[in-house]
Design a protein around this motif. Sequence first.
Motif, PDB file in Angstrom:
ATOM      1  N   ILE A 114      38.775  27.976  32.825  1.00  0.00           N
ATOM      2  CA  ILE A 114      38.595  29.172  32.000  1.00  0.00           C
ATOM      3  C   ILE A 114      37.207  29.185  31.371  1.00  0.00           C
ATOM      4  O   ILE A 114      36.757  28.197  30.797  1.00  0.00           O
ATOM      5  CB  ILE A 114      39.673  29.236  30.900  1.00  0.00           C
ATOM      6  N   VAL A 115      36.528  30.338  31.496  1.00  0.00           N
ATOM      7  CA  VAL A 115      35.334  30.630  30.710  1.00  0.00           C
ATOM      8  C   VAL A 115      35.762  31.685  29.700  1.00  0.00           C
ATOM      9  O   VAL A 115      36.199  32.780  30.077  1.00  0.00           O
ATOM     10  CB  VAL A 115      34.182  31.166  31.583  1.00  0.00           C
ATOM     11  N   ALA A 116      35.700  31.354  28.408  1.00  0.00           N
ATOM     12  CA  ALA A 116      36.188  32.239  27.353  1.00  0.00           C
ATOM     13  C   ALA A 116      35.030  32.755  26.515  1.00  0.00           C
ATOM     14  O   ALA A 116      34.151  31.976  26.134  1.00  0.00           O
ATOM     15  CB  ALA A 116      37.190  31.500  26.476  1.00  0.00           C
ATOM     16  N   ILE A 117      35.043  34.046  26.232  1.00  0.00           N
ATOM     17  CA  ILE A 117      33.956  34.683  25.486  1.00  0.00           C
ATOM     18  C   ILE A 117      34.545  35.412  24.287  1.00  0.00           C
ATOM     19  O   ILE A 117      35.488  36.198  24.415  1.00  0.00           O
ATOM     20  CB  ILE A 117      33.189  35.699  26.369  1.00  0.00           C
ATOM     21  N   ARG A 139      31.302  32.709  43.708  1.00  0.00           N
ATOM     22  CA  ARG A 139      32.423  32.144  42.953  1.00  0.00           C
ATOM     23  C   ARG A 139      33.336  33.294  42.542  1.00  0.00           C
ATOM     24  O   ARG A 139      32.870  34.245  41.919  1.00  0.00           O
ATOM     25  CB  ARG A 139      31.921  31.438  41.689  1.00  0.00           C
ATOM     26  N   LYS A 140      34.587  33.217  42.851  1.00  0.00           N
ATOM     27  CA  LYS A 140      35.491  34.317  42.516  1.00  0.00           C
ATOM     28  C   LYS A 140      35.821  34.278  41.034  1.00  0.00           C
ATOM     29  O   LYS A 140      36.471  33.350  40.549  1.00  0.00           O
ATOM     30  CB  LYS A 140      36.766  34.237  43.350  1.00  0.00           C
ATOM     31  N   ALA A 141      35.342  35.290  40.303  1.00  0.00           N
ATOM     32  CA  ALA A 141      35.607  35.383  38.864  1.00  0.00           C
ATOM     33  C   ALA A 141      36.646  36.466  38.619  1.00  0.00           C
ATOM     34  O   ALA A 141      36.511  37.590  39.117  1.00  0.00           O
ATOM     35  CB  ALA A 141      34.316  35.709  38.116  1.00  0.00           C
ATOM     36  N   LEU A 142      37.673  36.143  37.858  1.00  0.00           N
ATOM     37  CA  LEU A 142      38.745  37.083  37.542  1.00  0.00           C
ATOM     38  C   LEU A 142      38.638  37.478  36.076  1.00  0.00           C
ATOM     39  O   LEU A 142      38.760  36.642  35.180  1.00  0.00           O
ATOM     40  CB  LEU A 142      40.109  36.435  37.809  1.00  0.00           C
ATOM     41  N   LEU A 143      38.367  38.761  35.813  1.00  0.00           N
ATOM     42  CA  LEU A 143      38.250  39.261  34.446  1.00  0.00           C
ATOM     43  C   LEU A 143      39.631  39.383  33.812  1.00  0.00           C
ATOM     44  O   LEU A 143      40.583  39.851  34.448  1.00  0.00           O
ATOM     45  CB  LEU A 143      37.583  40.632  34.439  1.00  0.00           C
ATOM     46  N   SER A 144      39.723  39.017  32.534  1.00  0.00           N
ATOM     47  CA  SER A 144      41.019  39.123  31.860  1.00  0.00           C
ATOM     48  C   SER A 144      40.819  39.134  30.352  1.00  0.00           C
ATOM     49  O   SER A 144      39.715  38.953  29.846  1.00  0.00           O
ATOM     50  CB  SER A 144      41.922  37.946  32.258  1.00  0.00           C
ATOM     51  N   GLY A 145      41.933  39.357  29.646  1.00  0.00           N
ATOM     52  CA  GLY A 145      41.908  39.295  28.191  1.00  0.00           C
ATOM     53  C   GLY A 145      41.657  40.643  27.566  1.00  0.00           C
ATOM     54  O   GLY A 145      42.144  41.681  28.020  1.00  0.00           O
ATOM     55  N   ASN A 146      40.857  40.647  26.518  1.00  0.00           N
ATOM     56  CA  ASN A 146      40.603  41.830  25.708  1.00  0.00           C
ATOM     57  C   ASN A 146      39.860  42.914  26.473  1.00  0.00           C
ATOM     58  O   ASN A 146      39.707  44.027  26.001  1.00  0.00           O
ATOM     59  CB  ASN A 146      39.791  41.412  24.464  1.00  0.00           C
ATOM     60  N   ILE A 147      39.393  42.619  27.661  1.00  0.00           N
ATOM     61  CA  ILE A 147      38.627  43.562  28.465  1.00  0.00           C
ATOM     62  C   ILE A 147      39.547  44.551  29.195  1.00  0.00           C
ATOM     63  O   ILE A 147      39.104  45.455  29.882  1.00  0.00           O
ATOM     64  CB  ILE A 147      37.707  42.801  29.450  1.00  0.00           C
ATOM     65  N   GLY A 148      40.868  44.370  29.034  1.00  0.00           N
ATOM     66  CA  GLY A 148      41.789  45.357  29.583  1.00  0.00           C
ATOM     67  C   GLY A 148      42.760  44.852  30.623  1.00  0.00           C
ATOM     68  O   GLY A 148      43.612  45.591  31.106  1.00  0.00           O
ATOM     69  N   PHE A 149      42.653  43.576  30.994  1.00  0.00           N
ATOM     70  CA  PHE A 149      43.544  42.998  31.985  1.00  0.00           C
ATOM     71  C   PHE A 149      44.298  41.835  31.329  1.00  0.00           C
ATOM     72  O   PHE A 149      43.674  40.820  31.019  1.00  0.00           O
ATOM     73  CB  PHE A 149      42.750  42.492  33.199  1.00  0.00           C
ATOM     74  N   PRO A 150      45.609  41.969  31.083  1.00  0.00           N
ATOM     75  CA  PRO A 150      46.328  40.896  30.376  1.00  0.00           C
ATOM     76  C   PRO A 150      46.113  39.541  31.032  1.00  0.00           C
ATOM     77  O   PRO A 150      46.298  39.374  32.244  1.00  0.00           O
ATOM     78  CB  PRO A 150      47.788  41.338  30.490  1.00  0.00           C
ATOM     79  N   ALA A 151      45.721  38.567  30.227  1.00  0.00           N
ATOM     80  CA  ALA A 151      45.402  37.237  30.756  1.00  0.00           C
ATOM     81  C   ALA A 151      46.609  36.604  31.432  1.00  0.00           C
ATOM     82  O   ALA A 151      46.481  35.944  32.466  1.00  0.00           O
ATOM     83  CB  ALA A 151      44.887  36.347  29.621  1.00  0.00           C
ATOM     84  N   SER A 152      47.797  36.836  30.865  1.00  0.00           N
ATOM     85  CA  SER A 152      49.005  36.223  31.427  1.00  0.00           C
ATOM     86  C   SER A 152      49.391  36.841  32.760  1.00  0.00           C
ATOM     87  O   SER A 152      50.154  36.261  33.525  1.00  0.00           O
ATOM     88  CB  SER A 152      50.172  36.333  30.441  1.00  0.00           C
ATOM     89  N   GLU A 153      48.866  38.023  33.040  1.00  0.00           N
ATOM     90  CA  GLU A 153      49.088  38.662  34.346  1.00  0.00           C
ATOM     91  C   GLU A 153      48.072  38.134  35.362  1.00  0.00           C
ATOM     92  O   GLU A 153      48.428  37.728  36.468  1.00  0.00           O
ATOM     93  CB  GLU A 153      48.951  40.175  34.176  1.00  0.00           C
ATOM     94  N   THR A 163      37.498  31.260  38.879  1.00  0.00           N
ATOM     95  CA  THR A 163      37.197  31.101  37.458  1.00  0.00           C
ATOM     96  C   THR A 163      37.863  32.246  36.709  1.00  0.00           C
ATOM     97  O   THR A 163      37.675  33.416  37.057  1.00  0.00           O
ATOM     98  CB  THR A 163      35.682  31.134  37.179  1.00  0.00           C
ATOM     99  N   LEU A 164      38.628  31.911  35.686  1.00  0.00           N
ATOM    100  CA  LEU A 164      39.253  32.924  34.841  1.00  0.00           C
ATOM    101  C   LEU A 164      38.282  33.222  33.696  1.00  0.00           C
ATOM    102  O   LEU A 164      38.036  32.375  32.838  1.00  0.00           O
ATOM    103  CB  LEU A 164      40.581  32.383  34.311  1.00  0.00           C
ATOM    104  N   VAL A 165      37.690  34.416  33.714  1.00  0.00           N
ATOM    105  CA  VAL A 165      36.701  34.806  32.706  1.00  0.00           C
ATOM    106  C   VAL A 165      37.413  35.697  31.692  1.00  0.00           C
ATOM    107  O   VAL A 165      37.815  36.819  31.997  1.00  0.00           O
ATOM    108  CB  VAL A 165      35.511  35.544  33.356  1.00  0.00           C
ATOM    109  N   MET A 166      37.587  35.176  30.473  1.00  0.00           N
ATOM    110  CA  MET A 166      38.435  35.823  29.478  1.00  0.00           C
ATOM    111  C   MET A 166      37.631  36.296  28.268  1.00  0.00           C
ATOM    112  O   MET A 166      36.959  35.500  27.614  1.00  0.00           O
ATOM    113  CB  MET A 166      39.520  34.851  28.983  1.00  0.00           C
ATOM    114  N   GLU A 167      37.720  37.598  27.994  1.00  0.00           N
ATOM    115  CA  GLU A 167      37.200  38.105  26.724  1.00  0.00           C
ATOM    116  C   GLU A 167      38.313  38.009  25.693  1.00  0.00           C
ATOM    117  O   GLU A 167      39.424  38.483  25.925  1.00  0.00           O
ATOM    118  CB  GLU A 167      36.752  39.561  26.855  1.00  0.00           C
ATOM    119  N   LEU A 168      38.005  37.396  24.537  1.00  0.00           N
ATOM    120  CA  LEU A 168      39.039  37.141  23.545  1.00  0.00           C
ATOM    121  C   LEU A 168      38.653  37.699  22.173  1.00  0.00           C
ATOM    122  O   LEU A 168      37.543  37.485  21.691  1.00  0.00           O
ATOM    123  CB  LEU A 168      39.293  35.635  23.429  1.00  0.00           C
TER     124      LEU A 168
END
Length: 450
Positions: A114-117, A139-153, A163-168
């Motif tokens: 996880i890369v968390a921002i 590198r396949k980066a998957l956007l998630s979190g506060n950016i509109g894509f639920p991290a748990s999904e 890489t799970l790139v998460m805006e928090l």
Amino acid sequence: MKTIEQFKNKKVLVLGLARSGESAARLLAKLGAIVTVNDGKPFEENPAAQKLLEDGIKVICGSHPLELLDENFELMVKNPGIPYSNPMVERAIEKGIPVWTEVELAYLISEAPIVAITGSNGKTTTTTMIAEVLNAAGRKALLSGNIGFPASEVAQTAQAEDTLVMELSSFQLMGVDAFKPHIAVITNLMPTHIDYHGDFEGYVAAKWNLQNYMTADDYLILNVNQDLAKELAQKTQATVVPFSTEEVVDGAYLQDGLLYFKGEAIMEADEIGVPGSHNVENALATIAVAKLSGLPNESIRETLSSFGGVKHRLQKVGDLDGVTFYNDSKSTNILATQKALSGFDNSKVILIAGGLDRGNEFDELVPDITGLKKMVILGQSAERVKRAADKAGVTYVDAKDVADATRLAFELAEAGDVVLLSPANASWDMYANFEVRGDEFIATYESLKG
């Protein structure tokens, strides 16, 4: 997705639906939990609740009955927007029930690092920059979190090589337990969301949860333009990687117009695809993540040079007859507009500003708008914005809405000029949200072009 057993046959209450709540409920059910969902919206008006019930998940809608918490739940997963002053949350805490947000679930099941921002400003742009740089380098980066894509999904599909790139947000980070990113970024920390956190210290503490379980094998990227970040750097077990536009640091920095990482020149600051001093900071944070991830300089430079911004956040919409249009509808306050203007030569800018009247004057904006070619002013706050324009010696015209303002601004512009929608005001006097306002700007540009 990791196979974990810790929720098997455990009673879990999901409080609040929306997309993240639905995702959390479905994931927990998949992991063997006995799930109950409680949402305030009436069942007959709640398609998500109806679908969950069809799929065998218990739902209670229309109210939040406190007696529900007498059912021996072992965990509550709440929507991040629900405050801790909510009676259901308070009762859960009284009963010793852990209260999480769904990002904790994402961490527990993610096979990908996880890369968390997080941060007060710039986190969406930085998150998007990081994902684009990683993807461009293969590198396949998957956007998630506060950016509109639920991290748990998203985490359910992440592979070990991704890489799970998460805006928090601070709201999400208040509800983590063992969460541990491999690389974390804090873009900056400014007083905001005080109504939710009580004070600035509470807000900072929520953000700081990001690094609670990081070790020396993990990297925490901090903006040391802020003294607060320098203080916090002494309070973490993570390896701190600083970035700065003001001094040479052992990380990413700006010097003589060049962006460096640990003494190695990466690119010129002027090459960044989006203007503004704040975007130099965002690019430095991105460079730090990219270099720590082993990405080549050329790939970093090419991606940041072609970066067009995030929609409604100083987004380059396009060019028409030599005039460039920028959509910064997300600038709903004075500070955001000040940052937007910092990236341009004022003598070439026609600024569209104004919106919801919150009763504040715009004197702080006077130094930043001085020298503008022209302003187009609209909305409830128009008279207050005009007073600031008068003090700055800037001439202006009135517009009835964003479409009218965009057409007027284009008529006033010449080749080499910039039409900038950066309102310094919320949108709610005319538009449901800043996205609708920005979309009208984009649509008007397209009609002019057509």
